[in-house]
Design a protein around this motif. Structure first.
Motif, PDB file in Angstrom:
ATOM      1  N   LEU A 115       8.677  56.790  34.898  1.00  0.00           N
ATOM      2  CA  LEU A 115      10.105  56.498  34.814  1.00  0.00           C
ATOM      3  C   LEU A 115      10.333  55.185  35.545  1.00  0.00           C
ATOM      4  O   LEU A 115       9.914  55.045  36.696  1.00  0.00           O
ATOM      5  CB  LEU A 115      10.926  57.611  35.460  1.00  0.00           C
ATOM      6  CG  LEU A 115      12.418  57.322  35.654  1.00  0.00           C
ATOM      7  CD1 LEU A 115      13.133  57.253  34.312  1.00  0.00           C
ATOM      8  CD2 LEU A 115      13.060  58.385  36.546  1.00  0.00           C
ATOM      9  N   CYS A 170      10.648  65.351  36.850  1.00  0.00           N
ATOM     10  CA  CYS A 170      10.074  65.448  35.509  1.00  0.00           C
ATOM     11  C   CYS A 170       9.945  66.924  35.149  1.00  0.00           C
ATOM     12  O   CYS A 170       9.954  67.802  36.036  1.00  0.00           O
ATOM     13  CB  CYS A 170       8.729  64.732  35.421  1.00  0.00           C
ATOM     14  SG  CYS A 170       7.453  65.271  36.583  1.00  0.00           S
ATOM     15  N   CYS A 230       4.657  60.704  37.004  1.00  0.00           N
ATOM     16  CA  CYS A 230       4.533  62.152  36.848  1.00  0.00           C
ATOM     17  C   CYS A 230       3.209  62.415  36.137  1.00  0.00           C
ATOM     18  O   CYS A 230       2.959  61.858  35.058  1.00  0.00           O
ATOM     19  CB  CYS A 230       5.704  62.693  36.032  1.00  0.00           C
ATOM     20  SG  CYS A 230       5.666  64.461  35.696  1.00  0.00           S
ATOM     21  N   TYR A 250      14.851  62.496  41.376  1.00  0.00           N
ATOM     22  CA  TYR A 250      14.434  62.489  39.978  1.00  0.00           C
ATOM     23  C   TYR A 250      13.329  63.518  39.776  1.00  0.00           C
ATOM     24  O   TYR A 250      12.382  63.601  40.566  1.00  0.00           O
ATOM     25  CB  TYR A 250      13.959  61.090  39.590  1.00  0.00           C
ATOM     26  CG  TYR A 250      15.093  60.087  39.616  1.00  0.00           C
ATOM     27  CD1 TYR A 250      15.465  59.462  40.799  1.00  0.00           C
ATOM     28  CD2 TYR A 250      15.817  59.801  38.469  1.00  0.00           C
ATOM     29  CE1 TYR A 250      16.533  58.575  40.836  1.00  0.00           C
ATOM     30  CE2 TYR A 250      16.879  58.909  38.491  1.00  0.00           C
ATOM     31  CZ  TYR A 250      17.231  58.298  39.683  1.00  0.00           C
ATOM     32  OH  TYR A 250      18.287  57.428  39.711  1.00  0.00           O
ATOM     33  N   GLN A 259       4.564  64.608  40.947  1.00  0.00           N
ATOM     34  CA  GLN A 259       5.266  63.331  40.971  1.00  0.00           C
ATOM     35  C   GLN A 259       4.843  62.496  42.177  1.00  0.00           C
ATOM     36  O   GLN A 259       4.487  63.041  43.226  1.00  0.00           O
ATOM     37  CB  GLN A 259       6.786  63.556  41.044  1.00  0.00           C
ATOM     38  CG  GLN A 259       7.368  64.195  39.819  1.00  0.00           C
ATOM     39  CD  GLN A 259       8.876  64.378  39.930  1.00  0.00           C
ATOM     40  OE1 GLN A 259       9.397  65.441  39.625  1.00  0.00           O
ATOM     41  NE2 GLN A 259       9.579  63.338  40.328  1.00  0.00           N
ATOM     42  N   TRP A 280      12.846  63.779  31.853  1.00  0.00           N
ATOM     43  CA  TRP A 280      13.225  63.361  33.206  1.00  0.00           C
ATOM     44  C   TRP A 280      14.691  63.723  33.444  1.00  0.00           C
ATOM     45  O   TRP A 280      15.529  63.588  32.549  1.00  0.00           O
ATOM     46  CB  TRP A 280      13.068  61.849  33.379  1.00  0.00           C
ATOM     47  CG  TRP A 280      11.658  61.346  33.405  1.00  0.00           C
ATOM     48  CD1 TRP A 280      10.942  60.855  32.351  1.00  0.00           C
ATOM     49  CD2 TRP A 280      10.802  61.257  34.547  1.00  0.00           C
ATOM     50  NE1 TRP A 280       9.687  60.467  32.769  1.00  0.00           N
ATOM     51  CE2 TRP A 280       9.575  60.695  34.109  1.00  0.00           C
ATOM     52  CE3 TRP A 280      10.941  61.587  35.899  1.00  0.00           C
ATOM     53  CZ2 TRP A 280       8.504  60.464  34.988  1.00  0.00           C
ATOM     54  CZ3 TRP A 280       9.884  61.353  36.760  1.00  0.00           C
ATOM     55  CH2 TRP A 280       8.684  60.805  36.303  1.00  0.00           C
TER      56      TRP A 280
END
Lengths: 124, 107
Positions: B73, B88, B23, B86, B6, B35
């Motif tokens: 995202l 993935c 990602c 966050y 990421q 996600w």
């Protein structure tokens, strides 16, 4: 409302064993695979183990070295993780996580509901 | 095992800004990229599945895109409640794997 509630965490000495439990509600427990995902304090997410809806298949992270065993009792809507020969690097929050699919290795699967986690601390 | 990388690992933005997190997978995973959002002190929750699909209850300011090895995202208008890390994740091949996380803060 889907709920997953873990229990069984705590402080344990290196080399000892511990058994985690998770009770699911709000969904048909016997229709979905369930996983354990852990997170060391301040670190990222690590998948630990998964079990298919009918217990026909289980998988484990290679890093565990065969020390953990996952099981489930669909009659009691319960998931378990038997952890043995615990090491300090097993210290983490352990999350019970519902899969979106029946099988544990469906390519289009996702982890659609998570419990609040139970903390396991391995220390002398 | 498939690796997910990421970027950025951390970022900060103003409320109302547009924010993008990427990602990259070490091999093709088609559209099978999910996600998750983890707010401070909370468990993760599913934010996007199959690269671009929103589960019920997720605000429409969150969008996902991509296929193959590169995914994004996007938060269209950042809100204070979006402060979180966050992640993935892929289940396409081998054991499920997660990216290392992207920590989002408000300026």
């Amino acid at each position: 409302e889907v709920q997953l509630v873990e229990s069984g965490g705590g402080l344990v000495q290196p080399g000892r064993s511990l058994r985690l439990s998770c009770v699911g509600s709000g969904f048909n427990f016997d229709e979905y695979a369930i996983h354990w995902v852990r997170q060391a304090p301040g670190k990222g997410l690590e998948w630990v183990s998964g079990i298919s809806a009918n217990s026909g298949r289980t998988k484990y992270a290679d890093s565990l070295g065969g020390r953990f065993t996952i099981s489930r009792d669909n009659a009691k809507n319960s998931l378990f993780l038997q952890m043995s020969n615990l090491r300090p690097d097993d210290t983490a929050f352990y999350y019970c996580v519902k899969d979106s699919e029946f099988l544990i290795d469906a390519r289009d699967a996702n982890f659609d509901f998570w419990g609040q986690g139970t903390l396991v601390t391995v220390s002398s | 095992d498939l690796q997910l990388t990421q970027s950025p690992s951390s970022l900060s933005a103003f409320v109302g800004d547009r924010v993008t997190i990427t990602c990259r997978a070490s091999g093709s995973i088609s559209i099978y990229l999910n996600w998750y959002q983890q707010r401070p002190g909370k468990a993760p929750r599913l934010l996007i599945y199959a690269a671009s699909r929103l589960p019920s209850g997720v605000p429409s300011r969150f969008t996902g895109s991509g296929s193959g090895t590169d995914f994004t995202l996007t938060i269209s208008r950042l809100q204070a409640e979006d402060v979180a890390t966050y992640y993935c994740q892929q289940s396409y091949s081998g054991p499920p794997t997660f990216g290392q996380g992207s920590k989002l803060e408000i300026k």
